[in-house]
Motif scaffolding. Structure first.
Motif, PDB file in Angstrom:
ATOM      1  N   LYS A 166      -4.377  -4.636   2.916  1.00  0.00           N
ATOM      2  CA  LYS A 166      -4.272  -5.081   1.521  1.00  0.00           C
ATOM      3  C   LYS A 166      -5.043  -4.130   0.615  1.00  0.00           C
ATOM      4  O   LYS A 166      -5.612  -4.531  -0.381  1.00  0.00           O
ATOM      5  N   HIS A 247      -0.096  -6.629  -0.002  1.00  0.00           N
ATOM      6  CA  HIS A 247       0.094  -6.618   1.448  1.00  0.00           C
ATOM      7  C   HIS A 247       1.084  -5.526   1.878  1.00  0.00           C
ATOM      8  O   HIS A 247       2.183  -5.447   1.351  1.00  0.00           O
ATOM      9  N   VAL A 248       0.674  -4.702   2.811  1.00  0.00           N
ATOM     10  CA  VAL A 248       1.617  -3.718   3.374  1.00  0.00           C
ATOM     11  C   VAL A 248       1.534  -3.785   4.899  1.00  0.00           C
ATOM     12  O   VAL A 248       0.487  -4.090   5.463  1.00  0.00           O
ATOM     13  N   GLU A 249       2.660  -3.522   5.543  1.00  0.00           N
ATOM     14  CA  GLU A 249       2.677  -3.424   6.998  1.00  0.00           C
ATOM     15  C   GLU A 249       2.950  -1.982   7.386  1.00  0.00           C
ATOM     16  O   GLU A 249       3.736  -1.292   6.735  1.00  0.00           O
TER      17      GLU A 249
END
Ligand code: FE2
Length: 302
Positions: A166, A247-249
């Motif tokens: 994040k 939020h990143v994946e």
């Protein structure tokens, strides 16, 4: 967040290129691990047999004790594990020192560990659960403001390792310092510099660690305690864990490697199995952008 360095880009990188990316709160992604890995035979032992033999969530080579923690020294798997971790530790140290000489000057080359368990859905203590997003606080003892550099290698033959983030420490702290009780009307950061008592404790532990090497991991500092407070807030806070905006994946392919300042980039491991994690403490004095280091972000807010 991810800055990819394939072989061609690595070949033209200057001595500060990769470390500048790291200091600026991004992850250096190396699609093909540039460091020689342990022998396939040793890797197979680690991947196929270690999970059933370990006594902790990972096995770690500790240089101060010259031993592997998390595995019975009498285990038949010990020699291959020791060999794999010590060789890889030296190989990564050599590569990082050649690739980022300014950042690694006088760095403390720390543990090298291996995580043989599947990370998804592991039921362990909430403060230790690596799937909850957090920034690292402390690394085998006090950092005193030095940076926690990690080099990771996914050696699962077919599956990605998946992280979530994040954002970098600066942005996460800016959004959450108030709720975490660091700023605002009732907030306090507290002192960040060591006083006489802190110095005395560190000196005592240094003395003890001459006899009991692992005593080093008990050392702490006001800055490390503040980071631990923030780390625990992040893992305990539904507002932070559920924040979707930032939020990143991130997916790390089999046999890829990546580097990150784990105290400077929020991260959680969502899934994956069979990962090496190498750690070094790089002196704050080596920073090209000292104002971006967590200790100076905290000092500026205090
Ligand atoms: Fe972490």
């Amino acid at each position: 967040m991810l800055e990819t360095f394939d072989a061609a880009r690595l070949a033209t990188a200057g001595p500060r290129t990769l470390s500048d990316v790291l200091e600026q709160g991004r992850i250096v992604y190396l699609p093909r691990c540039p460091v020689e890995l342990p022998d396939e035979a040793d890797l197979d032992v680690l991947r196929d047999q270690l999970a059933g033999a370990i006594t902790r969530k990972n096995v770690s080579y500790h240089p101060e004790a010259d031993s592997v923690r998390g595995l019975d020294p009498k285990s038949p798997l010990y020699p291959a594990t020791y060999r794999a971790l010590t060789r890889l530790r030296l190989n990564i140290a050599g590569w990082t020192q050649r690739t980022m000489p300014d950042l690694l000057r006088n760095a403390d080359i720390g543990t090298c560990s291996f995580r043989p368990m599947e990370e998804a859905g592991r039921a362990i203590d909430a403060h230790k659960a690596s799937e909850l997003i957090h920034v690292d606080a402390g690394a085998y003892g006090a950092t005193n403001g030095d940076r926690i550099l990690r080099f990771l290698v996914n050696v699962h033959p077919t599956r990605d390792r998946v992280w979530a983030s994040k954002g970098d420490f600066r942005s996460v702290f800016a959004r959450h310092a108030g709720r975490a009780g660091f700023t605002g009307p009732n907030g306090h950061i507290g002192r960040l510099e060591k006083n006489a008592l802190d110095e005395l404790l560190s000196a005592l532990l240094k003395g003890v660690s001459a006899v009991v090497p692992l005593a080093k991991v008990l050392d702490t500092s006001p800055y490390d305690r503040a980071m631990k407070r923030f780390h625990d807030y992040l893992k305990d806070s539904p507002e932070f864990q559920n924040e979707i905006q930032h939020h990143v994946e991130i997916r790390f392919a089999p046999y890829s490697a990546w580097m990150v300042f784990a105290d400077g980039v929020s991260h959680g491991c969502l899934s994956g199995q069979h990962c090496f994690i190498w750690t070094a403490l790089t002196p704050l004095a080596n920073a090209h952008f000292p104002e971006l280091a967590p200790i100076n972000v905290l000092r500026a807010a205090a």
